[in-house]
Design a protein around this motif. Sequence first.
Motif, mmCIF file in Angstrom:
data_model
loop_
_atom_site.group_PDB
_atom_site.id
_atom_site.type_symbol
_atom_site.label_atom_id
_atom_site.label_comp_id
_atom_site.label_asym_id
_atom_site.label_seq_id
_atom_site.Cartn_x
_atom_site.Cartn_y
_atom_site.Cartn_z
ATOM 1 N N ALA A 37 97.744 84.952 9.049
ATOM 2 C CA ALA A 37 96.306 85.156 9.194
ATOM 3 C C ALA A 37 95.696 85.671 7.895
ATOM 4 C CB ALA A 37 96.034 86.137 10.327
ATOM 5 N N ALA A 38 96.406 86.584 7.213
ATOM 6 C CA ALA A 38 95.890 87.152 5.970
ATOM 7 C C ALA A 38 95.755 86.095 4.888
ATOM 8 C CB ALA A 38 96.805 88.281 5.496
ATOM 9 N N VAL A 39 96.772 85.246 4.735
ATOM 10 C CA VAL A 39 96.711 84.243 3.674
ATOM 11 C C VAL A 39 95.706 83.152 4.002
ATOM 12 C CG1 VAL A 39 98.547 82.702 4.504
ATOM 13 C CG2 VAL A 39 98.112 82.898 2.055
ATOM 14 N N CYS A 40 95.586 82.795 5.270
ATOM 15 C CA CYS A 40 94.603 81.792 5.678
ATOM 16 C C CYS A 40 93.188 82.300 5.401
ATOM 17 C CB CYS A 40 94.784 81.458 7.156
ATOM 18 S SG CYS A 40 93.741 80.111 7.727
ATOM 19 N N ALA A 41 92.916 83.557 5.773
ATOM 20 C CA ALA A 41 91.606 84.147 5.507
ATOM 21 C C ALA A 41 91.355 84.258 4.012
ATOM 22 C CB ALA A 41 91.525 85.525 6.158
ATOM 23 N N ARG A 42 92.375 84.615 3.259
ATOM 24 C CA ARG A 42 92.257 84.744 1.807
ATOM 25 C C ARG A 42 91.779 83.440 1.174
ATOM 26 N NH1 ARG A 42 97.648 83.992 -1.661
ATOM 27 N NH2 ARG A 42 96.730 83.803 -3.723
ATOM 28 N N ILE A 43 92.392 82.320 1.551
ATOM 29 C CA ILE A 43 92.054 81.034 0.953
ATOM 30 C C ILE A 43 90.661 80.573 1.400
ATOM 31 C CG2 ILE A 43 92.713 78.617 0.768
ATOM 32 C CD1 ILE A 43 94.543 80.595 -0.708
ATOM 33 N N LEU A 44 90.364 80.697 2.681
ATOM 34 C CA LEU A 44 89.071 80.236 3.190
ATOM 35 C C LEU A 44 87.917 81.074 2.651
ATOM 36 C CD1 LEU A 44 89.982 79.383 6.899
ATOM 37 C CD2 LEU A 44 89.393 77.778 5.057
ATOM 38 N N ILE A 45 88.101 82.392 2.563
ATOM 39 C CA ILE A 45 87.057 83.253 1.996
ATOM 40 C C ILE A 45 86.850 82.926 0.528
ATOM 41 C CG2 ILE A 45 86.479 85.634 1.379
ATOM 42 C CD1 ILE A 45 87.867 86.504 3.964
ATOM 43 N N GLY A 46 87.950 82.709 -0.191
ATOM 44 C CA GLY A 46 87.845 82.333 -1.599
ATOM 45 C C GLY A 46 87.050 81.053 -1.775
ATOM 46 N N TYR A 75 96.238 69.016 -4.989
ATOM 47 C CA TYR A 75 96.253 70.438 -5.356
ATOM 48 C C TYR A 75 96.176 71.309 -4.103
ATOM 49 C CZ TYR A 75 94.715 74.694 -7.864
ATOM 50 O OH TYR A 75 94.602 75.964 -8.374
ATOM 51 N N GLY A 76 95.237 70.980 -3.215
ATOM 52 C CA GLY A 76 95.086 71.757 -1.989
ATOM 53 C C GLY A 76 96.291 71.652 -1.075
ATOM 54 N N MET A 77 96.872 70.441 -0.982
ATOM 55 C CA MET A 77 98.013 70.224 -0.089
ATOM 56 C C MET A 77 99.277 70.911 -0.590
ATOM 57 S SD MET A 77 97.528 66.189 0.906
ATOM 58 C CE MET A 77 99.158 66.169 1.679
ATOM 59 N N LEU A 78 99.588 70.730 -1.885
ATOM 60 C CA LEU A 78 100.864 71.226 -2.415
ATOM 61 C C LEU A 78 100.739 72.583 -3.101
ATOM 62 C CD1 LEU A 78 102.388 67.932 -3.883
ATOM 63 C CD2 LEU A 78 102.734 68.959 -1.635
ATOM 64 N N ALA A 79 99.789 72.716 -4.032
ATOM 65 C CA ALA A 79 99.691 73.945 -4.819
ATOM 66 C C ALA A 79 99.165 75.120 -4.003
ATOM 67 C CB ALA A 79 98.787 73.711 -6.032
ATOM 68 N N VAL A 80 98.289 74.856 -3.026
ATOM 69 C CA VAL A 80 97.713 75.940 -2.224
ATOM 70 C C VAL A 80 98.438 76.073 -0.887
ATOM 71 C CG1 VAL A 80 95.618 76.862 -1.157
ATOM 72 C CG2 VAL A 80 95.465 75.648 -3.343
ATOM 73 N N ALA A 81 98.223 75.116 0.012
ATOM 74 C CA ALA A 81 98.797 75.220 1.366
ATOM 75 C C ALA A 81 100.317 75.052 1.354
ATOM 76 C CB ALA A 81 98.153 74.177 2.278
ATOM 77 N N GLY A 82 100.813 74.052 0.637
ATOM 78 C CA GLY A 82 102.248 73.779 0.650
ATOM 79 C C GLY A 82 103.083 74.949 0.167
ATOM 80 N N THR A 83 102.653 75.566 -0.928
ATOM 81 C CA THR A 83 103.392 76.710 -1.469
ATOM 82 C C THR A 83 103.424 77.858 -0.466
ATOM 83 O OG1 THR A 83 102.697 76.096 -3.704
ATOM 84 C CG2 THR A 83 103.529 78.329 -3.394
ATOM 85 N N GLN A 84 102.282 78.136 0.158
ATOM 86 C CA GLN A 84 102.212 79.240 1.118
ATOM 87 C C GLN A 84 103.076 78.977 2.342
ATOM 88 O OE1 GLN A 84 100.606 82.004 0.476
ATOM 89 N NE2 GLN A 84 99.451 81.378 -1.319
ATOM 90 N N ALA A 184 88.808 74.172 -8.364
ATOM 91 C CA ALA A 184 89.434 75.220 -7.545
ATOM 92 C C ALA A 184 88.827 75.251 -6.147
ATOM 93 C CB ALA A 184 89.273 76.584 -8.219
ATOM 94 N N THR A 185 87.510 75.108 -6.061
ATOM 95 C CA THR A 185 86.851 75.140 -4.753
ATOM 96 C C THR A 185 87.339 74.000 -3.865
ATOM 97 O OG1 THR A 185 84.876 76.124 -5.732
ATOM 98 C CG2 THR A 185 84.634 75.111 -3.567
ATOM 99 N N GLY A 186 87.393 72.788 -4.424
ATOM 100 C CA GLY A 186 87.871 71.652 -3.644
ATOM 101 C C GLY A 186 89.287 71.857 -3.153
ATOM 102 N N GLY A 187 90.151 72.360 -4.039
ATOM 103 C CA GLY A 187 91.540 72.602 -3.650
ATOM 104 C C GLY A 187 91.664 73.672 -2.581
ATOM 105 N N LEU A 188 90.864 74.737 -2.701
ATOM 106 C CA LEU A 188 90.928 75.813 -1.717
ATOM 107 C C LEU A 188 90.393 75.362 -0.353
ATOM 108 C CD1 LEU A 188 89.857 78.980 -3.759
ATOM 109 C CD2 LEU A 188 92.148 78.271 -3.084
ATOM 110 N N VAL A 189 89.371 74.519 -0.351
ATOM 111 C CA VAL A 189 88.862 73.993 0.916
ATOM 112 C C VAL A 189 89.952 73.197 1.629
ATOM 113 C CG1 VAL A 189 87.267 72.336 1.957
ATOM 114 C CG2 VAL A 189 86.441 73.977 0.264
ATOM 115 N N VAL A 190 90.607 72.295 0.886
ATOM 116 C CA VAL A 190 91.681 71.485 1.469
ATOM 117 C C VAL A 190 92.821 72.381 1.941
ATOM 118 C CG1 VAL A 190 93.436 69.726 0.990
ATOM 119 C CG2 VAL A 190 91.103 69.435 0.129
ATOM 120 N N GLY A 191 93.270 73.298 1.064
ATOM 121 C CA GLY A 191 94.380 74.177 1.416
ATOM 122 C C GLY A 191 94.057 75.093 2.573
#
Length: 343
Positions: A37-46, A75-84, A184-191
Amino acid sequence: MSRQISGFGYAVGAAAAFSLSGSLGSGLMTTGWSAGAAVCARILIGALLLAPLAVVALRGKWRLVPGAAPRMILYGMLAVAGTQLAYFQAVRYLPVAVALLVEFAAPVAVLLWLWVTGGQRPSRLTTLGAVVAAAGLVIVLDLVSGVEVNMPGIAWSLAAMIGLAVYFVLSSDESHGLPPVAFATGGLVVGGLLLALAGAVGVLDIATSTMSPVYAGREVPWWVALGLLGAVTGGLAYVLGIEGARRLGSRLASFVGLTEVLFVALVAWLLLGETPTIGNVVGGVLVVTGVVLVKLGEPEAPRAEDTVEAAIVTPRTGVEPDVEPDEVSQWPSASGEHGREGL
């Protein structure tokens, strides 16, 4: 040179910003928040906080978005969401320190990628720097006493490492022309959406709380901690990371990114009262030494005078045209200016 200096500033700033996620997240988790929940909120708020800045940065550049979309999605799939996701799966089987060590082997993956795809064979100094930095990581993460590992955990950690390597490679790519904040915004939205979907289907445990976490002995409202988590370790960290990687290149930026583990120890000391050990200090010195060696092993950029000289050599014969230097200085530059001001 000024570009590289600013690149180091951005990359170190990104490492410092990313390092806050552990301590800020840890405080929230003591009140009932799950890591997912913390990491999901972190990315979406960012993503939410960066969106207005991205709109401003894209003024007159919206035509570039379709061409950059595949990279942003990757970027969003692998670098943001995938890594987490891979990291959270890895720590189900491995100690956190081991999972982090494997994930932070990403600079080696970047070296191999650049060697295989671009023929950029690492120099001896670069290789030595990689070894020294890896030794520092082992000491910082306190792995010298020996730990038990298993294959599923290693596999998930390797997946997280690949995601982190993709982060550095795609962050350094500016061929699409998008400003860093927009990319960065586009990647964070996807992730963020992928992480939210993972929570909805049960892959990530989602639990929240409105209790106040404690940092440095003081209670902080949960929404303040969550806002800082999203603004600093989400939005700011990814933008700084892209700015730094574009200036330093993926190879050097990935090694500078290792300083994150040093900031983690420092922030944990300041916010959570976890005093650094001698191993943290020794390992930190080795990590920094490794980064310096990698920098020294980087190929030198061509000198400005060499670039000018190459530009006035005729391409077919390799013979300089029969003109005097003063005549050359009067030729119009690509920017439409004349003389030395245009070089």
